[in-house]
Every structure is written in structure tokens, then in C-alpha cells.
Design an enzyme around this catalytic site. Structure first.
Site, short mmCIF file in Angstrom:
data_model
loop_
_atom_site.label_atom_id
_atom_site.label_comp_id
_atom_site.label_asym_id
_atom_site.label_seq_id
_atom_site.Cartn_x
_atom_site.Cartn_y
_atom_site.Cartn_z
N GLU A 310 0.82 -1.21 0.00
CA GLU A 310 0.00 0.00 0.00
C GLU A 310 0.86 1.26 0.00
O GLU A 310 0.68 2.16 -0.83
CB GLU A 310 -0.91 -0.01 1.24
CG GLU A 310 -1.85 1.18 1.33
CD GLU A 310 -2.94 1.11 0.28
OE1 GLU A 310 -3.74 0.17 0.33
OE2 GLU A 310 -3.00 1.99 -0.59
N ASP A 314 1.09 3.92 -3.13
CA ASP A 314 0.55 5.28 -2.95
C ASP A 314 1.62 6.33 -3.23
O ASP A 314 1.37 7.31 -3.93
CB ASP A 314 0.04 5.47 -1.51
CG ASP A 314 -1.18 4.61 -1.20
OD1 ASP A 314 -1.76 4.03 -2.13
OD2 ASP A 314 -1.55 4.51 -0.01
N SER A 560 -7.49 1.66 -3.83
CA SER A 560 -6.27 2.17 -3.22
C SER A 560 -5.38 2.87 -4.22
O SER A 560 -4.71 3.84 -3.90
CB SER A 560 -5.44 1.00 -2.70
OG SER A 560 -5.74 0.71 -1.40
#
Ligand SMILES: *[C@@H]1O[C@H](CO)[C@@H](O)[C@H](O)[C@H]1NC(C)=O
Ligand SMILES: *[C@@H]1O[C@H](CO)[C@@H](O)[C@H](O)[C@H]1NC(C)=O
Ligand SMILES: *[C@@H]1O[C@H](CO)[C@@H](O)[C@H](O)[C@H]1NC(C)=O
Ligand SMILES: *[C@@H]1O[C@H](CO)[C@@H](O)[C@H](O)[C@H]1NC(C)=O
Ligand SMILES: *[C@@H]1O[C@H](CO)[C@@H](O)[C@H](O)[C@H]1NC(C)=O
Ligand SMILES: *[C@@H]1O[C@H](CO)[C@@H](O)[C@H](O)[C@H]1NC(C)=O
Length: 645
Positions: A310, A314, A560
Site C-alpha cells: 500500500e 501510494d 487504493s
């Protein structure tokens, strides 16, 4: 004998007078225990409970109106964001509220020296014995035990005197339970799992390379050829082409963009450098500005996709898309022992929300200082961290796991951040109409992996945040073809809240959907009342993102991935507005749903968001509960936002 009887009668009478002088009303109730929890026993009457009374804030009924005043493009006050001081002053509980609750406690036999008012005046704290608390709140405090072994003190319902109830938002601990923040994916499939054995887009690859991908590699210096394979391997350039992003930051020193990650998720600098080497060489070596909140650490003990995916994803896309000029802030929240909740983050960025010594639910929200080994020994951060103009979060709860009072309080805080000119972005979820990990609900509202009742997410269901769903380029389609709702690996989260009413800004759009494309589902598996907050608001590609994680290029899927993409676009629009001497865009929903912005999105009209044993909702012409208004057209958005004051 007689004396003793008299004495006990007198005590009983006194207790009756002291504790029940007024008619009481049921204040909060929970019908079911959240999954995994069981009732263990009545709590020991002599134990102490730190009771916290959240006082009702003033002017809350005008919150949406105030937010619209500064966020609606037709409002004369557009962009006139509030200071934190004005917010604290406007919403502080009134003197009447404070004295009503205080007087009731004193009248019930709690000595006034035990009654503490928090520094923010939002809370009254009392250390009470369980016996006292049971009497005060006409309840029974119990100990509940989770299958993990964790215990929780609370009750199933509690009462307040009728004249006190309007002045108290909630009492803690009570019916509220622990439900930790869950990461929204990202889901990943190493390329070798996609039926292409032996191939990985890792430099170490040998043999077995499928033709299309080989062509992509050979032609990788050729942007046009690479664009033909965006459906297979999505790169930052694919995103630039898809959304018309061709803007270079001019006011980076005035601007800011934050990404929130919850420990133990951690980025790895060598991963983001590996990514930048291929896709944005000028950024190599650049690091995000890491702000640690409540002991937030970039842990190195465990390194695998679940712990780094994640954060790496990101940051790689956020940094690439805003360009080398714009610095990125990473809010790394929570220590290694407790992790953290959204409330911990909100406390850190807003002193007026921060409830100081124990205003949060100490069972719900990790409490600092943490005396456990390896825990954060410092005080909880409270208004010590500056919020960035845009804040992108790819984590979420199931709405149903939280109590409506708790979600209402947190949602109101998002509105206040909007009033201050901050854009709060959240992923819509990766399980279509299902909740985290695809869990749905039974007909009784229980979490149920095989249930058929839709399970909306939170904060996605809060009307005061902007929620991002996911799209894809269909198989073999060119980058210029219309995208569809994602159906690879994940489905875009979307649906209708069971806690929040539909905000004005989306009424026309959602009514259009409900009227012209009435969902064929039975009414009892979704909130079909037509008056519920509907999400997502907007969408961006979330399929086949190439990302460097743990020293390998892999493909990643999820809302996400979509969320930092929208975050980067809004950051660049803020840049242009700041460069022109204007304010940040703040809470964007009233603007993006306004008729003037109707041609600023690519409408997504195919695909659905399957889940809970159904095909979910369909993407349709106009707004839909799969892809919202659609994907951004950067050039149009820029032009329109620059024309606003
Ligand atoms: C960006 O793209 C738009 C539309 O394609 C074009 O009009 C504009 O000139 C481009 N801007 C730059 C800086 O290249
Ligand atoms: C970006 O961060 C670097 C390193 O902290 C700093 O030197 C630079 O001034 C920052 N740039 C801007 C535009 O704020
Ligand atoms: C990244 O760059 C290296 C070196 O040029 C190359 O071998 C590799 O194929 C590239 N990876 C991707 C995913 O483009
Ligand atoms: C649907 O949403 C409305 C508006 O928030 C709410 O009043 C209602 O209770 C919700 N229905 C269900 C079944 O949760
Ligand atoms: C979605 O579209 C399909 C095909 O037209 C239809 O059968 C289905 O009922 C629609 N789904 C909903 C929820 O309306
Ligand atoms: C929903 O999407 C899935 C995957 O794209 C597709 O197979 C299915 O036919 C769709 N269902 C409906 C009812 O449109």
C-alpha cells in the site's frame, strides 16, 4: 433489627431519589455484538470506569449549510475557508450544555471535584465506580471478550434523564466497540499468477514472455507503443494520457499533498527509487516528508506485499504524478503495538477535535502514552501536525461495525476540515457492494461472509468526504477507448449508506440514477429509501498498476490505487489556483456535482460492482453507485476551477 431495616429502607429511598430524579430516556442501544465478540460477565461493581460525556456541540444543524457556503461554486463565499479558531468557537458546546450535564452529575451524588472538563470544553470526564455508572446511566456494564483474547468494557444500552439527553452526544465507554481501520487492498497479482508463467516485469525475468508484453518491453522507449498496452500494464504515462494530465507545478512552495499510512504499513525507499528509475528518473532519491504521528514508524521487521504494498504504491504514483517540484507529506500513523485509528490522525491534525486526555473511546481508539513494550511513550498528538491541502487515504471501515453516533462525530470532523479548505479523499472499497474482505451482512445485520445484504464502507458513506471508485481499460482496448468499471481482481466499492442521509449536492444525480435505472434488487438488501448518502463520487483507473514492491515490479489493483491518482490531480489544480492567487478547492463535492462541471468527467457506462452473491449495481449513463460521476478530464477541470473565484 428494626434499626437495620429502617436504615436500609432509608438508603434505598435515598438511592431512588438521587439516581432517578427525572424521567429517563434511552440514549444509545446496540442490538448485536460485532462479529467475534461475546459477553463474558457482569463487570465488578467496585471497578473504576473512566466515563466520558461528549457534550453536544452548538450549531451542528448548520454544518452542511456552512460547508456549502464555502464550497458551492455559486456561493458568494466560495473559497472563504474558515480558520480553526472560528470552527472551535462556532461549534463549542454552550454554557447551558456544560452546566446542565455538570449539575445533573452533582445532583446524582458525584462530588464536583471528580468532574473534569476537557481543555477543549468538548467533554466531561468522571472516574466512576461500575456501581455508580450502572445507576447514573440506568444500565449494566459488562465485560466482553473477543476471540483474539482482547477484552472490552461496555453495555448494550444506556439511559439519560430527558432534560440531559439533548446535551450529551454520547457516553464512553458504552455501546461502542473496537473496529480497527482496514486497509483497502491494494490487491495484487504477480504477473506470474496471471497465466503467464515465468514472466515478471522484474529485471530478472527469463523466458516465457507473452508476445504482447515482450512487444511492450522492446518498444518501451516508444510512448505510442506503450500506450497500446495500458490495458495490460498501467504506467503513470497511461494515466496522464487517460486523464489529459499535462500540467507542471508552478506554486509548489505554497502547496501541499499528504498521503496517510497506518503502521505497520511502511514504504521502502529503494522500492520507490526503483520505480522512479523507470518512470520518473528526475525524482530518484527524493523522499516523502515523513511526519510520524503517535509513534508512527517505518517498520523493517516484516517486509512483504501485505506490509509494504500500500505505502509503496501510494507514494510511487503520488510522487510521480505531481512531479519533482511538489513535495509529498507522508503521515505515518500509529505505533507498532496498537496501530492507530482515524480518530488518532484527526486528533493530530486538528486541536479542536482532539479530545485530550481520553476524550476518544479508549477501547475504540488507541490511547497514548502506551506503556506496552515497543509502544509510543509520548502523549497523543493533539493539533500538533499541520494538515496538507489534499489528504489521500486508502483505508476504511465497514460502516456497520461502527455505531451511528461515532460515525456521525467523525463525519462532522471531515466537514470541518472541508470548511478549512482541505480535500479529504477516501477509497470506496475493493469488494463491490460487499464490505472489507468481501464480507456482507445477514438479514439481521450481522456480518456474514455468505450474507446477501450489502455492506457499505465508512468514511465512504460520510457525505463530507470525496470517495474514489475504480475503473479499468478493457482487455485489448486502446488507452483512448472508454473505460469500464473494474472487474479484474477487485470490484469498485459503492452503494448507499445506512447511517447518513443524502446531501443536497448529489440529489439530482442520484435521483436520476434511481429513476432511470432502478436497481433490480429486493429492497431489504440495500438502503433503497432514496434518501441515503450514495457513493462513490468519482473514479479513476485502479487496474494493472505497475508498482515496485519489495524489489520487484508487480501489478497492483484497487481503489487504493485510484485514490492517490485523484489526489495528485486535485493537488495540481490547487497549484494552478494558488499560482493565480486563489484559495485551494477544499471540499469538492458541491462543485463536481454542479451542472457547470457536467462535461468535466468521462462518464463510465459499463461494468458493475458484484458482491454479496449479486452483480451489485451497474455503471450507467450519468452518476452511478459504481464509478460516481466518472473519471476526470483534467483540462476541463483546470479550466473550470480557474474560472471560479
Ligand atoms: C495540455 O492539453 C490541453 C488539451 O489537450 C492543451 O490544450 C494544452 O495546451 C496542454 N498544455 C500543455 C502545458 O501542454
Ligand atoms: C521540498 O523538500 C525539500 C527537502 O525537505 C526542501 O529542501 C525543499 O525546499 C522543499 N520544496 C518546496 C517547494 O517546498
Ligand atoms: C525498468 O528499467 C529496466 C532497466 O532499463 C528494464 O530492464 C525493465 O524492463 C524496466 N521495467 C519496467 C517494468 O518497465
Ligand atoms: C437509509 O438511509 C436513511 C437516511 O440516512 C435512514 O434514515 C434509514 O434508516 C436507512 N435505512 C436503513 C435500512 O438503514
Ligand atoms: C444490471 O444490468 C443487467 C443487464 O441489463 C440487468 O439484468 C440487471 O438487473 C441490472 N442490475 C441492477 C442492479 O439493476
Ligand atoms: C457484472 O460484471 C461481471 C464481470 O464483468 C459480468 O460477468 C456480469 O455479466 C455482469 N452482470 C450483469 C448482471 O451485468
Amino acid at each position: 433489627m428494626k434499626l437495620l431495616l429502617l436504615a436500609s429502607l432509608f438508603l434505598a429511598a435515598q438511592a431512588a431519589i438521587i439516581t432517578h430524579p427525572h424521567a429517563t430516556v434511552l440514549h444509545e442501544k446496540r442490538d448485536l455484538l460485532p462479529s467475534g465478540w461475546a459477553h463474558a460477565r457482569r463487570h465488578d461493581p467496585s471497578a473504576t470506569i473512566p466515563l466520558k460525556f461528549a457534550l453536544t456541540q452548538s450549531n451542528m444543524h448548520r454544518l452542511e449549510e456552512f460547508l456549502n457556503e464555502v464550497s458551492h461554486p455559486k456561493s458568494p463565499l466560495y473559497g472563504n475557508h474558515w480558520t480553526a479558531g472560528k470552527i472551535a468557537e462556532t461549534f463549542a458546546p454552550s454554557e447551558e450544555t456544560m452546566s446542565t450535564v455538570h449539575n445533573w452529575l452533582v445532583g446524582s451524588g458525584i462530588p464536583s471535584e471528580r468532574i473534569k472538563i476537557s481543555s477543549t470544553k468538548g467533554w466531561i470526564n468522571v472516574d466512576a465506580s461500575v456501581a455508580e455508572a450502572n445507576e447514573l446511566l440506568r444500565t449494566e456494564y459488562n465485560v466482553y471478550v473477543h476471540e483474539s483474547g482482547k477484552s472490552h468494557i461496555g453495555c448494550n444500552e444506556y439511559h439519560l434523564p430527558a432534560h440531559v439527553a439533548p446535551h450529551v452526544e454520547l457516553v464512553l465507554p458504552s455501546v461502542h466497540f473496537d473496529a480497527r481501520v482496514e486497509k483497502r487492498g491494494p490487491s495484487t497479482t504477480p504477473i506470474s499468477n496471471l497465466g503467464q508463467p515465468g514472466f515478471g516485469i522484474t529485471p530478472k525475468t527469463t523466458g516465457g514472455v507473452p508476445t504482447e508484453v515482450l512487444k511492450f518491453h522492446n518498444a518501451k522507449q516508444d510512448a505510442a507503443a506503450a500506450a497500446d498496452y495500458c490495458w495490460l500494464i498501467l504506467t503513470p504515462d497511461c494515466l496522464r494520457t487517460l486523464y489529459g494530465l499535462n500540467y507542471t507545478a508552478q506554486a509548489a512552495d505554497k502547496n501541499s499533498f499528504g498521503v496517510v499510512e497506518y503502521t505497520p504499513q511502511a514504504f521502502i525507499q529503494s522500492d520507490i527509487d526503483m520505480f522512479h528509475f523507470n518512470y520518473s528518473r528526475e525524482i530518484m532519491g527524493k523522499t516523502p516528508n515523513v511526519i510520524s504521528i503517535d509513534g508512527g514508524v517505518l517498520q523493517k521487521q516484516v517486509q512483504n506485499f501485505a506490509y509494504n504494498g500500500e505505502s509503496d504504491l501510494d507514494l510511487e504514483y503520488a510522487m510521480n504524478l505531481v512531479g519533482v517540484e511538489q513535495n509529498i507529506t507522508l503521515y505515518q500513523v500509529g505505533d507498532l503495538v496498537q496501530g492507530a485509528s482515524f480518530n488518532n490522525f484527526l486528533d493530530a491534525i486538528d486541536g479542536s477535535y482532539c479530545t485530550f486526555e481520553g476524550g476518544d473511546d479508549i477501547y475504540q481508539d488507541p490511547h497514548y502514552p502506551n506503556t506496552q513494550t515497543g509502544g509510543w511513550k509520548g502523549a497523543a498528538e493533539c493539533g500538533t501536525v499541520k494538515p496538507t491541502n489534499v489528504i489521500s487515504t486508502s483505508y476504511g471501515y465497514n460502516e456497520a461495525d461502527l455505531n451511528p453516533t461515532y460515525t456521525a462525530r467523525q463525519c462532522a470532523e471531515y466537514a470541518k476540515l472541508g470548511l478549512m479548505g482541505i480535500t479529504m479523499l477516501f477509497s470506496s472499497g475493493d469488494s463491490g457492494v460487499g464490505g472489507n474482505n468481501g464480507v456482507c451482512m445477514s438479514e439481521f445485520g450481522f456480518p456474514d461472509a455468505y450474507g446477501s445484504v450489502f455492506n457499505p464502507g465508512f468514511p465512504a458513506s460520510c457525505p463530507f468526504v470525496t470517495v474514489v471508485g475504480a475503473t479499468q481499460i478493457n482487455k485489448n482496448a486502446p488507452v483512448t477507448a472508454p473505460e469500464a468499471a473494474i472487474d479484474q481482481v477487485i470490484f469498485s466499492g459503492g452503494g448507499f449508506s445506512n447511517h447518513f442521509a443524502m446531501p443536497d449536492y448529489q440529489k439530482d444525480h442520484v435521483n436520476n440514477y434511481l429513476t432511470n435505472f432502478p436497481p433490480s434488487h429486493p429492497d431489504d438488501i440495500w438502503n433503497s429509501t432514496g434518501v441515503a448518502r450514495a457513493f462513490p463520487d468519482i473514479a479513476a483507473n485502479g487496474a494493472n498498476f505497475v508498482a515496485a514492491v519489495n524489489g520487484q515490479f508487480i501489478l497492483v489493483y484497487g481503489t487504493s490505487a485510484s485514490t492517490p491518482v485523484i489526489g495528485a490531480l486535485i493537488t495540481l489544480i490547487n497549484d494552478a489556483r494558488l499560482a493565480a492567487g486563489k484559495k485551494t478547492v477544499g471540499f469538492i463535492n458541491p462543485t463536481i456535482y454542479s451542472p457547470d462541471f457536467s462535461d468535466a468527467f468521462n462518464d463510465i457506462v459499463s461494468g458493475n460492482n458484484s458482491g454479496c452473491g449479486s452483480s451489485g449495481f451497474n455503471a450507467t449513463s450519468g452518476w452511478d453507485p459504481v464509478t460516481g460521476l466518472g473519471t476526470p478530464r483534467f483540462g476541463k477541470l483546470l479550466e473550470k476551477w480557474l474560472s471560479l473565484p
